[in-house]
Design an enzyme around this catalytic site. Sequence first.
Site, PDB file in Angstrom:
ATOM      1  CG  ASP A  66       5.557   3.762  77.106  1.00  0.00           C
ATOM      2  OD1 ASP A  66       5.852   2.731  76.813  1.00  0.00           O
ATOM      3  OD2 ASP A  66       5.733   5.042  77.338  1.00  0.00           O
ATOM      4  CG  ASP A 122       7.632   6.508  74.337  1.00  0.00           C
ATOM      5  OD1 ASP A 122       7.891   6.245  75.233  1.00  0.00           O
ATOM      6  OD2 ASP A 122       7.794   5.973  73.340  1.00  0.00           O
ATOM      7  CB  THR A 159      12.415   4.230  76.022  1.00  0.00           C
ATOM      8  OG1 THR A 159      11.198   4.991  76.121  1.00  0.00           O
ATOM      9  CG2 THR A 159      11.834   3.168  75.966  1.00  0.00           C
ATOM     10  CB  THR A 160      13.440   8.914  77.998  1.00  0.00           C
ATOM     11  OG1 THR A 160      12.708   9.001  77.620  1.00  0.00           O
ATOM     12  CG2 THR A 160      14.312  10.433  78.409  1.00  0.00           C
TER      13      THR A 160
END
Length: 548
Positions: free
Chosen positions: A394, A63, A96-97
């Site tokens: 998520d 994550d 987020t990545t």
Amino acid sequence: MSYMLQPGIILLKEGTDTSQGTGHLISNINACEAISNIIRTTLGPCGMDKLIYNKDTTTISNDGATVIKLLDIAHPAAKTLVDIAKSQDEEVGDGTTSVVILAGEFLSAAKSFIEEGIHPQVIIRAYRKACALAKERIKQLAVNVLPEDKDKMHEVLKRCASTSLNSKLIGTHCEFFSDIVVKAVSKLDDKALGLEAIGVKKEPGGSLVDSIFIEGVAFKKTFSYAGFEQQPKKILNPKILCLNVELELKNEKTNAEIHITHPKEYQSFVDAEWNIIYDKLQKCVDTGAQVILSRLPIGDLATQFFADRDLFCAGRVTSEDLVRVCKATGAKMQTTTNGMTPNVLGLCGEFEERQVGAQRYNFFTGCKGTKTATVILRGGGEHFIDEAERSLHDAIMIVRRVMKHPEVVAGGGAIDMEISKYLNEHSKTIGGKEQLIIKGFAKAFEAIPRQLLHNAGFDANDLLNLLRKKHSLPDNKGKWFGVDLLNEDIFDAYANYVWEPALVKLNSIEAATEAACVILSVDETVKNPKSDGKIPDDEMPAGMGRQF
């Protein structure tokens, strides 16, 4: 000539470190690129995990937000990427990545322009214009997929959850967990969709598919006193009383003095204390409640008192679990035992204490109109269950966002390639430096499908050329084509239900562009000598000798 000998002006204290100019800006960009390169291998279904060891704790995760938070980044400019990853996680829960990779690519594209002498403000203006165009294009392409039929809605939401879970450690069981996620979110209040109403408990042992979904509330058995084993462990249609009251005899916190003239008077003080606790307990029984829960301790006297009357009690229940019990059963939290009426009690279909793994759990199920849900995660190891919890978080956030904003776009790099193509075409209508900068901004979006392919071990060049060819077809016939990581090919991502909320993409492009603009707008860094924790000699307290 003396008037020409002007003294130097000293503004900053001795030891202050300053860096500025093009070299300083390039250095900041390199730091951000280094962070992006660390994170990029975690992208997509074939992304690798990172093992981060901090003192006594070890975390295994792919994550982006979790990894970047645990890296403990010291570089002041690179910390901007930490902030955008956190904001993306809090705002939409996923992507987020992607947001860190995009920010790194935008800065990489800007680096060549900076080295050629283009002013950062020119780049910033072009980036903001390109960002607005990209967001506008996403809104044009976004498709509202939420039908009125509840059964069809369940399937649509499962597909959105599956896209999020596919890139996680629990991706092999995405069908099982996407169903749990959608069931959990569908139990929430339609307006608030509060995340705190979904309880996630972790119990090591068993396999992932042994995880349990409860339409109601479940929590670990709390600390219990003697007499607890005599209480009932299963009650049908119980009435539930929720308290924020201590049902325990306590010693005085401060020394107290009692002036008496006769020993019998002391006994009256002791009797009064016992009468107070018995009065509280009797008032709880008189409400008709069969299950009594309290956030504060319920002592051995109260435990035995309730056990004698065939009632169940549990003290030291966490605030979060007690709030969920109130939401599920309709009970109202009481801060006193005085004046309690039957309408403060909650109702559920069944209360039961069951064994899950090595622990006992209290289950409240069959609640009419419940607005809470609980998931008990099982798994082989603590690190594995922790990562499963982050993955569920998520997916839950994604489903909540789709329920509020039902527009989706195709994943698998499809939307990124389409934005890249659109911005490339638009740049041809612009003259001057701005055209080259917007082209660089457009090319940065190709990093997402390229990285997806690299992480899967495929040759990115051939497949990216196929994607460019598809997306260049007339009438936008190939707008939803993305990478097929199972067959080392390209496919229609939308038709194959690889969906992601448009809100995730909009937020990530906005955040990545703003982060890049912030880094580009910094032309000087000043490091105060105090920042290293040392006290300058001229500010030492009186009495402390200077070191020579």
